[in-house]
Scaffold this active site. Structure first.
Site, PDB file in Angstrom:
ATOM      1  N   LYS A 116       0.818  -1.209   0.000  1.00  0.00           N
ATOM      2  CA  LYS A 116       0.000   0.000   0.000  1.00  0.00           C
ATOM      3  C   LYS A 116       0.854   1.263   0.000  1.00  0.00           C
ATOM      4  CE  LYS A 116      -3.656  -2.534   2.366  1.00  0.00           C
ATOM      5  NZ  LYS A 116      -2.956  -3.807   2.244  1.00  0.00           N
ATOM      6  N   GLU A 183      -1.592   6.680   7.955  1.00  0.00           N
ATOM      7  CA  GLU A 183      -2.252   7.628   7.071  1.00  0.00           C
ATOM      8  C   GLU A 183      -3.399   8.300   7.829  1.00  0.00           C
ATOM      9  OE1 GLU A 183      -3.747   5.442   3.766  1.00  0.00           O
ATOM     10  OE2 GLU A 183      -5.338   4.465   4.904  1.00  0.00           O
ATOM     11  N   HIS A 218     -12.465  -3.063  10.606  1.00  0.00           N
ATOM     12  CA  HIS A 218     -11.979  -2.780   9.253  1.00  0.00           C
ATOM     13  C   HIS A 218     -12.067  -3.994   8.343  1.00  0.00           C
ATOM     14  CE1 HIS A 218     -10.605   0.895  11.101  1.00  0.00           C
ATOM     15  NE2 HIS A 218      -9.943   0.184  11.983  1.00  0.00           N
ATOM     16  N   GLU A 258      -9.723   0.240  -4.439  1.00  0.00           N
ATOM     17  CA  GLU A 258     -10.578   0.630  -3.323  1.00  0.00           C
ATOM     18  C   GLU A 258     -10.442   2.121  -3.022  1.00  0.00           C
ATOM     19  OE1 GLU A 258      -9.973  -1.913   0.022  1.00  0.00           O
ATOM     20  OE2 GLU A 258     -10.884  -3.620  -1.002  1.00  0.00           O
ATOM     21  N   GLU A 270      -6.248   1.705  -1.880  1.00  0.00           N
ATOM     22  CA  GLU A 270      -5.293   0.676  -2.288  1.00  0.00           C
ATOM     23  C   GLU A 270      -5.820  -0.057  -3.503  1.00  0.00           C
ATOM     24  OE1 GLU A 270      -5.081  -1.991   0.998  1.00  0.00           O
ATOM     25  OE2 GLU A 270      -7.198  -2.477   0.934  1.00  0.00           O
ATOM     26  N   ASN A 272      -6.011  -4.008  -4.627  1.00  0.00           N
ATOM     27  CA  ASN A 272      -5.800  -5.398  -4.247  1.00  0.00           C
ATOM     28  C   ASN A 272      -5.591  -6.224  -5.508  1.00  0.00           C
ATOM     29  OD1 ASN A 272      -6.061  -5.162  -1.412  1.00  0.00           O
ATOM     30  ND2 ASN A 272      -8.265  -4.951  -1.653  1.00  0.00           N
ATOM     31  N   ARG A 274      -5.669  -9.206  -6.520  1.00  0.00           N
ATOM     32  CA  ARG A 274      -6.182 -10.566  -6.329  1.00  0.00           C
ATOM     33  C   ARG A 274      -7.699 -10.534  -6.447  1.00  0.00           C
ATOM     34  NH1 ARG A 274      -8.547  -9.819  -1.412  1.00  0.00           N
ATOM     35  NH2 ARG A 274      -7.510  -8.404   0.054  1.00  0.00           N
TER      36      ARG A 274
END
Length: 615
Positions: A116, A183, A218, A258, A270, A272, A274
């Site tokens: 990330k 962040e 989360h 995302e 980020e 992903n 996958r």
């Protein structure tokens, strides 16, 4: 062409990939840890290979052993699933170097986006390095992986170091990488993502949006497609950013970009690299098998110029073996039965009779409903969960139903703070008041003659005691001369070992009753039959801290010894279960009079960890 494929994963996602492989005529290879020897994914595969590991948690992180397993089993391709090594570039390279086909993006794309921190730098976004009071609240986040592991919200500077330490430990256990970054934390935004599918010929599809705002720790709980209420302009911006991110790293295969959307603005989170857990909602809306698409892309097939058209709405709920009312504590035990009504998709890694252990994620299944409109899909899924048969450990089923029917969700005004605001009301106990009576009557029918409790003269009623939602309930009934039963205020229409029909104020209700030892399931209510004479040796002193789950003691507060003064709510030690760390806090202000826990110790449910004498 692929003839045999190994899934470098376990559980639900391994079973999901195997299902598509069977439809495509591809033979399947499963790998398993020792606790997973008899797991469903190992049973349904054509071939299985045991993976030795120092601990069950790290077994599926041994890329070298997985590659050896693929070669030994004669596989010619590897699918990583999600989690574990799915975003590990070194593993992808090792698979390719062994002459195997990698069902995923190029290692370079994984390196650029799976971390990330590097992904943000690629898009010109930088993490916080020197956090000040003005930056709070902030989010400490694992650089690798996802699923909420290695993630902590920090609201006080004094907590930053401790939360970074906990995040690193979780990240290392889950992904084999302890890098974390910090962040800004945007509160009460919506978690929106775009599904990407790209081929090796330059075509990139943006397959709609998903809303994944309902999250605990989360980690997503309920997801839907398309994300409701987005403007056309914002949707176009999300698509554009997602496609640009994919093209920037020459991405191929399935991936997800995302965002956090707040005040009409999209903030990149980020990418992903996958398949996502929530991919079924996109499959339902677009009529596409994303796993089959991954395989075809890896084999070199080209996508059509334009993606298929979206139709209707889909909603997914993740069914977890956990207790939302008690800090989402994961649960273990035997899953006796799991079924949902027809017309709803159920993806699971379990079958009836399987054991739910402590080593891996507590997700039991994903239930997915698809309908022409959002309202119909939501209602369909809530009804299916209500009618589902779930016999086993405590689950979040009731929370899911209540969440789906909550006004904020039905009106599409939810955000990531949903459970922070509503958890207490959503987890308030509401068992059926007549469930204990139904359980007692069914038990009376099962255990002996229906005339066994009848007396010629009036006598004391029969009594049964149950624990329901943490409370003790006692029910009374009498046997009648005719061989039936009677109870005050209730007409007993029918009773046998599996079905009880009660009539109250002219309204009849059916109760299906199933028993496994002292656990009784009456429709959706879970009860525990209590002994007539409780064992006094099982009582613990006030202030006793018992292990809420099986797990490993990973840390004890520094300097904590018998005689130490502690404050109510102070963390005393940490248990690790299912790759998550759980704080065990002092129940009251007082003095620590016993400390039985030491780092590295394995504990079972109910183990005495410590005792705090209140002052």
């Amino acid at each position: 062409m692929i003839s045999s494929l190994l899934v470098a994963n376990r559980g639900e996602i391994a079973c999901r990939v195997f299902r598509t492989c069977r439809e495509l005529g591809i033979r399947t290879v499963a790998v398993h840890s020792d606790p997973d020897e008899n797991a469903r994914h190992a049973r349904v595969a054509d071939t299985t290979v045991r993976l030795p590991g120092a601990t069950p948690a790290d077994t599926y992180l041994r890329g070298d052993l997985i590659v050896k397993a693929a070669l030994a089993a004669g596989a010619d391709a590897v699918h990583p699933g999600y989690g574990f090594l799915s975003e590990n570039a070194d593993f992808a390279r090792a698979v390719r170097d062994a002459g195997l086909l990698w069902i995923g993006p190029p290692p370079g794309a994984i390196e650029a986006m799976a971390s990330k921190t590097r992904a943000k730098e690629l898009l010109g976004l930088m993490p916080l390095h020197d956090v000040t009071e003005a930056d709070l609240p902030v989010l400490v986040k694992a650089a690798a992986g996802g699923g909420g592991r290695g993630m902590r919200v920090v609201r006080r500077l004094a907590d930053l170091d401790a939360e970074r330490t906990a995040a690193r430990a979780e990240a290392l256990a889950a992904f084999g990488d302890d890098e974390v970054f910090t962040e800004p934390y945007i509160e009460d935004g919506r978690h929106i993502e775009v599904q990407i599918l790209a081929d090796t010929h330059g075509t990139v599809w943006a397959l709609g949006t998903r809303d994944c705002s309902l999250q605990r720790r989360h980690q997503k709980v309920i997801e839907e497609a398309p994300a409701p209420g987005l403007t056309d302009a914002l949707t176009a911006e999300l698509y554009d950013t997602a496609v640009r991110a994919a093209r920037a790293v020459d991405y191929t295969g399935a991936g997800t970009v995302e965002f956090l959307v707040a005040d009409g603005r999209a903030h990149f989170l980020e990418m992903n690299t996958r398949l996502q857990v929530e991919h079924p909602v996109t499959e339902a809306v677009f009529g596409i098998d994303l796993v089959a698409a991954q395989i075809r892309v890896a084999e070199g097939e080209a996508l059509e110029a334009d993606p298929p058209r979206a139709r209707g709405h889909a909603v997914e709920a993740r069914l977890y073996a956990e207790d939302p009312a008690h800090d989402w504590a994961p649960q273990t035990g035997t899953l006796h039965r799991l079924t949902v009504p027809s017309g709803v998709r159920l993806d699971t890694g379990y079958t009836d009779g399987d054991d739910i252990g402590v080593h891996y994620d507590p997700m039991l299944a994903k239930a997915v409903a698809h309908a022409p409109t959002r309202a119909e899909a939501v209602r369909k899924l809530a009804d299916a969960l209500e009618r589902a048969t779930i016999h086993g450990p405590v689950t979040n089923r009731d929370l899911l139903i209540r969440s789906l029917l909550h006004a904020e969700f039905t009106s599409a005004h939810m955000d990531t703070g949903f459970y922070d605001r509503h958890l207490d009301e959503l987890t308030a106990p509401a068992p059926d008041p007549y469930a204990p009576l139904a359980a007692a009557l069914a038990d009376a029918c099962t255990r002996g003659s229906r005339f066994g409790g009848w007396r010629n003269l009036p006598s004391q009623p029969q009594t049964k005691r149950y624990a329901v939602a943490g409370e003790k309930r006692e029910v009374r009934y009498r046997h009648t001369r005719a061989g039936g039963f009677e109870a005050d205020g209730v007409r007993i229409v029918h009773a046998d070992g599996g079905l009880v029909v009660l009539e109250v104020d002219g309204v009849r209700r059916k109760y299906e009753v199933t028993r496994y030892g002292d656990q009784v399931y009456v429709n959706t209510t879970r009860l525990t039959a209590l002994p007539r004479f409780p064992d006094p040796t099982t009582q613990h002193a006030p202030g006793s801290l018992l292990a809420p789950m099986p797990g490993t003691v990973v840390r004890v507060t520094e300097g904590l010894t018998v005689g130490t003064a502690v404050a109510a709510g102070q963390p005393l030690l940490w248990l690790e279960a299912m790759k998550m760390q759980h704080e065990i806090k002092a129940p009251a202000t007082g003095t620590l009079s016993a400390l039985n826990a030491v780092p590295g110790q394995q504990v079972t449910v109910g183990s005495l960890l410590a005792v705090v004498e209140a002052t």
